[in-house]
Design a protein around this motif. Structure first.
Motif, PDB file in Angstrom:
ATOM      1  N   GLU A 182       0.839  -1.206   0.000  1.00 32.94           N
ATOM      2  CA  GLU A 182       0.000   0.000   0.000  1.00 32.94           C
ATOM      3  C   GLU A 182       0.868   1.248   0.000  1.00 32.94           C
ATOM      4  N   SER A 183       1.891   1.238   0.826  1.00 33.71           N
ATOM      5  CA  SER A 183       2.775   2.390   0.916  1.00 33.71           C
ATOM      6  C   SER A 183       3.420   2.696  -0.437  1.00 33.71           C
ATOM      7  N   GLU A 184       3.877   1.658  -1.112  1.00 30.87           N
ATOM      8  CA  GLU A 184       4.493   1.851  -2.427  1.00 30.87           C
ATOM      9  C   GLU A 184       3.452   2.307  -3.462  1.00 30.87           C
ATOM     10  N   LEU A 185       2.221   1.819  -3.356  1.00 29.67           N
ATOM     11  CA  LEU A 185       1.161   2.266  -4.255  1.00 29.67           C
ATOM     12  C   LEU A 185       0.915   3.756  -4.103  1.00 29.67           C
ATOM     13  N   TYR A 186       0.799   4.222  -2.872  1.00 29.49           N
ATOM     14  CA  TYR A 186       0.526   5.641  -2.642  1.00 29.49           C
ATOM     15  C   TYR A 186       1.702   6.505  -3.111  1.00 29.49           C
ATOM     16  N   ARG A 187       2.911   5.989  -2.985  1.00 31.31           N
ATOM     17  CA  ARG A 187       4.073   6.708  -3.506  1.00 31.31           C
ATOM     18  C   ARG A 187       3.991   6.818  -5.026  1.00 31.31           C
ATOM     19  N   SER A 188       3.530   5.747  -5.671  1.00 31.96           N
ATOM     20  CA  SER A 188       3.426   5.773  -7.136  1.00 31.96           C
ATOM     21  C   SER A 188       2.360   6.752  -7.602  1.00 31.96           C
ATOM     22  N   TRP A 189       1.403   7.055  -6.742  1.00 33.88           N
ATOM     23  CA  TRP A 189       0.361   8.034  -7.062  1.00 33.88           C
ATOM     24  C   TRP A 189       0.844   9.476  -6.900  1.00 33.88           C
ATOM     25  N   GLY A 190       2.038   9.660  -6.364  1.00 33.97           N
ATOM     26  CA  GLY A 190       2.561  11.005  -6.143  1.00 33.97           C
ATOM     27  C   GLY A 190       2.171  11.611  -4.818  1.00 33.97           C
ATOM     28  N   CYS A 191       1.683  10.785  -3.881  1.00 38.83           N
ATOM     29  CA  CYS A 191       1.331  11.301  -2.554  1.00 38.83           C
ATOM     30  C   CYS A 191       2.603  11.646  -1.781  1.00 38.83           C
ATOM     31  N   ASP A 192       2.484  12.654  -0.921  1.00 36.84           N
ATOM     32  CA  ASP A 192       3.632  13.111  -0.149  1.00 36.84           C
ATOM     33  C   ASP A 192       3.627  12.597   1.282  1.00 36.84           C
ATOM     34  N   VAL A 193       2.452  12.589   1.905  1.00 40.26           N
ATOM     35  CA  VAL A 193       2.330  12.148   3.291  1.00 40.26           C
ATOM     36  C   VAL A 193       1.076  11.284   3.416  1.00 40.26           C
ATOM     37  N   ILE A 194       1.010  10.528   4.516  1.00 41.31           N
ATOM     38  CA  ILE A 194      -0.143   9.660   4.750  1.00 41.31           C
ATOM     39  C   ILE A 194      -0.585   9.775   6.204  1.00 41.31           C
ATOM     40  N   GLY A 195      -1.895   9.873   6.395  1.00 45.84           N
ATOM     41  CA  GLY A 195      -2.455   9.979   7.731  1.00 45.84           C
ATOM     42  C   GLY A 195      -3.871   9.445   7.755  1.00 45.84           C
ATOM     43  N   MET A 196      -4.548   9.613   8.907  1.00 50.59           N
ATOM     44  CA  MET A 196      -5.866   8.994   9.088  1.00 50.59           C
ATOM     45  C   MET A 196      -6.962   9.976   9.468  1.00 50.59           C
ATOM     46  N   THR A 197      -6.673  11.283   9.508  1.00 48.19           N
ATOM     47  CA  THR A 197      -7.644  12.166  10.166  1.00 48.19           C
ATOM     48  C   THR A 197      -8.199  13.326   9.349  1.00 48.19           C
ATOM     49  N   ASN A 198      -7.595  13.714   8.269  1.00 44.24           N
ATOM     50  CA  ASN A 198      -8.009  14.978   7.650  1.00 44.24           C
ATOM     51  C   ASN A 198      -9.158  14.865   6.660  1.00 44.24           C
ATOM     52  N   MET A 199      -9.635  13.653   6.421  1.00 46.63           N
ATOM     53  CA  MET A 199     -10.864  13.434   5.687  1.00 46.63           C
ATOM     54  C   MET A 199     -11.785  12.572   6.554  1.00 46.63           C
ATOM     55  N   PRO A 200     -13.060  12.942   6.641  1.00 36.95           N
ATOM     56  CA  PRO A 200     -13.755  13.997   5.896  1.00 36.95           C
ATOM     57  C   PRO A 200     -13.706  15.375   6.538  1.00 36.95           C
ATOM     58  N   GLU A 201     -12.759  15.595   7.440  1.00 37.41           N
ATOM     59  CA  GLU A 201     -12.682  16.870   8.147  1.00 37.41           C
ATOM     60  C   GLU A 201     -12.670  18.054   7.188  1.00 37.41           C
ATOM     61  N   ALA A 202     -11.815  17.985   6.150  1.00 39.69           N
ATOM     62  CA  ALA A 202     -11.714  19.089   5.194  1.00 39.69           C
ATOM     63  C   ALA A 202     -13.001  19.266   4.394  1.00 39.69           C
ATOM     64  N   LYS A 203     -13.634  18.150   4.015  1.00 36.81           N
ATOM     65  CA  LYS A 203     -14.888  18.236   3.262  1.00 36.81           C
ATOM     66  C   LYS A 203     -15.982  18.904   4.090  1.00 36.81           C
TER      67      LYS A 203
END
Length: 295
Positions: free
Chosen positions: A175-196
């Motif tokens: 999963e970590s390598e997949l998210y890196r391939s998507w161009g993601c910079d950081v990973i966390g568990m809390t900012n969605m749906p907070e921002a929405k």
């Protein structure tokens, strides 16, 4: 008549260490109500150099609520009822890039939402709305945070994509390598749906993602552990408090609505016709959408 979003009241969502800010006056914990259930905890109200602040412990004091069980709707609704007009969200994240080591602050400007077990909207059957999330954070707040970090000499990066996972487990290596391939910079568990939800509530929102580890992709570093995260969080706390204190004066004194449109996010979002709107649903939306749904 005052413009929407004025006068400014700054909400801060984060860990308990953030609230111990030198110079905070008239500090008082208050339990807030919400139409969407109970917020994570009481909020700490106070003033910093005359500017009103409201602090909300995202996971509750003592970190008792896991990410998937947070009542994000109650948290944002309660802050809106308290008069909050802009939210600074501070959260711990893992780094998906070698050039973002632990201790770095990332002022994220994009998200990828991979959560699946959370209530993500205030709206629904009886009152439907669709807000734009093309630019999910307030650029004005981001500008001020970038300037404040530079003034303090903090290791901060402006812009970046925050990958939000469901949790509570950390990523697999695949999963970590997949998210890196998507161009993601950081990973966390809390900012969605907070921002929405902040966007739906017409509140300016910005994220300061505080890097605590390298997730599990980095071969030269240990896999993420709770002990590692907590240690780096404690190291980051002083920097986070300093950043909040530095940015508050930049946000004070605003007399017009946010030029980025945050305080008018619902102007073209409501789609349900007047006669089809459910009065019970409208009653729950009195704080979030009262400006546009009327009495």
């Amino acid at each position: 008549m005052a413009e929407p979003g004025t006068p400014p009241v700054i909400g801060i969502i984060g860990g308990s260490g953030i609230y111990e800010i030198e110079g905070l006056q008239n500090a008082e914990w208050r339990r807030l109500r919400s139409s969407f259930g109970d917020p994570s905890d009481a909020c700490l109200f106070g003033e910093l150099d005359g500017q009103r602040l409201v602090f909300l412990p995202r996971h509750g004091r003592g970190h008792k609520i896991p990410p998937s069980e947070l009542n994000f709707r109650a948290n944002i609704d309660a802050l809106k009822r308290a008069g909050v007009t802009e939210i600074l969200s501070l959260s711990a994240v893992g780094s998906l890039r070698a050039d973002l080591p632990p201790g770095t602050f990332v002022i994220a400007d994009q998200f990828i939402d991979r959560t699946f077990a959370r209530q993500k909207s205030f709206f629904g059957t009886g009152m439907v709305a669709h807000v734009s999330m093309a630019d999910p954070v307030c650029g004005r707040l981001g500008d001020h945070l970038e300037a404040a970090a530079a003034e303090l000499g903090l290791p901060a990066k402006r812009a970046g994509t925050y990958m939000v996972m469901e949790g509570p487990q950390f990523s697999t290596r695949a999963e970590s390598e997949l998210y890196r391939s998507w161009g993601c910079d950081v990973i966390g568990m809390t900012n969605m749906p907070e921002a929405k939800l902040a966007r739906e509530a017409e509140v300016c929102y910005a994220t300061v993602a505080m890097v605590t580890d390298y997730d599990c992709w980095h071969d030269e570093h240990d896999h993420v552990t709770v002990d590692q995260v907590v240690k780096t969080l404690l190291d980051n706390a002083d920097k986070a408090r300093a950043l909040v204190k530095q940015v508050v004066p930049k946000l004070a004194g605003r007399t017009a609505a946010c030029g980025k449109g945050c305080h008018h996010a619902l102007d073209a979002a409501l789609i349900t016709h007047g006669e089809a709107r459910d009065p019970e649903v409208l009653a729950r939306l009195d704080a979030v959408a009262g400006r546009v749904i009327g009495d």
